[in-house]
Design an enzyme around this catalytic site. Structure first.
Site, PDB file in Angstrom:
ATOM      1  N   HIS A  52       0.965  -1.163   0.159  1.00 13.43           N
ATOM      2  CA  HIS A  52       0.144  -0.058  -0.007  1.00 13.43           C
ATOM      3  C   HIS A  52       1.031   1.138  -0.050  1.00 13.43           C
ATOM      4  O   HIS A  52       1.999   1.129   0.056  1.00 13.43           O
ATOM      5  CB  HIS A  52      -0.872   0.065   1.263  1.00 13.43           C
TER       6      HIS A  52
HETATM    7  P1  TYD Z   1      -2.059  -3.880   7.294  1.00 14.23           P
HETATM    8  O1  TYD Z   1      -2.342  -2.391   6.967  1.00 14.23           O
HETATM    9  O2  TYD Z   1      -2.685  -4.683   6.251  1.00 14.23           O
HETATM   10  O3  TYD Z   1      -0.611  -4.111   8.015  1.00 14.23           O
HETATM   11  P2  TYD Z   1       0.847  -3.957   6.946  1.00 14.23           P
HETATM   12  O4  TYD Z   1       0.510  -3.036   5.811  1.00 14.23           O
HETATM   13  O5  TYD Z   1       1.765  -3.770   8.027  1.00 14.23           O
HETATM   14  O6  TYD Z   1       0.970  -5.408   6.426  1.00 14.23           O
HETATM   15  O7  TYD Z   1      -2.792  -3.892   8.524  1.00 14.23           O
HETATM   16  C1  TYD Z   1      -3.379  -5.238   9.206  1.00 14.23           C
HETATM   17  C2  TYD Z   1      -4.647  -4.716  10.280  1.00 14.23           C
HETATM   18  O8  TYD Z   1      -4.203  -4.284  11.215  1.00 14.23           O
HETATM   19  C3  TYD Z   1      -5.684  -4.228   9.444  1.00 14.23           C
HETATM   20  O9  TYD Z   1      -6.905  -4.996   9.762  1.00 14.23           O
HETATM   21  C4  TYD Z   1      -5.535  -2.737   9.671  1.00 14.23           C
HETATM   22  C5  TYD Z   1      -5.207  -2.828  11.151  1.00 14.23           C
HETATM   23  N1  TYD Z   1      -4.190  -1.745  11.804  1.00 14.23           N
HETATM   24  C6  TYD Z   1      -4.830  -1.011  12.760  1.00 14.23           C
HETATM   25  O10 TYD Z   1      -6.097  -1.433  13.360  1.00 14.23           O
HETATM   26  N2  TYD Z   1      -4.131  -0.044  13.347  1.00 14.23           N
HETATM   27  C7  TYD Z   1      -3.079   0.342  13.070  1.00 14.23           C
HETATM   28  O11 TYD Z   1      -2.216   1.243  13.290  1.00 14.23           O
HETATM   29  C8  TYD Z   1      -2.430  -0.252  11.570  1.00 14.23           C
HETATM   30  C9  TYD Z   1      -1.209  -0.322  11.052  1.00 14.23           C
HETATM   31  C10 TYD Z   1      -3.072  -1.440  11.036  1.00 14.23           C
END
Ligand code: TYD
Length: 137
Positions: A52
């Site tokens: 992302h």
């Molecule tokens: P995601 O953005 O997919 O993680 P990464 O990009 O690091 O692989 O996030 C995973 C899950 O965690 C998603 O459901 C959103 C949640 N999340 C939060 O609730 N708070 C946060 O600060 C972050 C970064 C993610």
């Protein structure tokens, strides 16, 4: 528009003596005011994270323990950076696509973020990201 040239590696000051090392992230070490810290751990070695870009969030990514690789992409060019030192942070500005893979066993990926979590400022579709980047050229 941000490009790969706006991503930088930041050296985090450390204090080392015979008892071990201590690294300090103070206000002037990173180029934004920190609002949130989160970390990835227990990541299987064949897993990848990220995938992302952020419209508003700036980040500094640190391999607190172990190693992993970050692919950064501005829609025009990309590069792969290995992080494996707790005294090195990768600054990623807004509108840069990132993916993280090749996690070593026990790796901990710390992210210092400039915003609170807000799903609305994520761009999770790579084709859309490229289109948005072209629009801001
Ligand atoms: P995601 O953005 O997919 O993680 P990464 O990009 O690091 O692989 O996030 C995973 C899950 O965690 C998603 O459901 C959103 C949640 N999340 C939060 O609730 N708070 C946060 O600060 C972050 C970064 C993610």
């Amino acid at each position: 528009m941000n490009t790969l040239n706006n991503t930088t590696l930041i050296e985090i000051p450390k204090v080392h003596d015979e008892r071990g090392s201590l690294a300090v992230v103070e206000k002037d070490v990173i180029p934004f005011e920190m609002k949130r810290v989160y970390y990835l751990y227990d990541v299987p070695s064949d897993s990848f994270r990220g995938g992302h870009a952020h419209k508003e969030q700036e980040s500094v990514i640190i391999a607190l323990s172990g190693s992993f690789e970050v692919i950064i992409d501005d829609g025009n060019d990309h590069k792969r950076i290995m992080l494996n030192k707790p005294t090195q942070g990768l600054y990623v500005p807004t509108n840069i696509w990132r993916e993280i893979d090749n996690f070593s066993s026990g790796a901990v990926c710390l992210v210092l973020a400039s915003t609170n979590y807000n799903e609305n400022e994520y761009v999770r579709d790579y084709d859309l990201f490229c289109k948005l980047q072209r629009r801001t050229v």
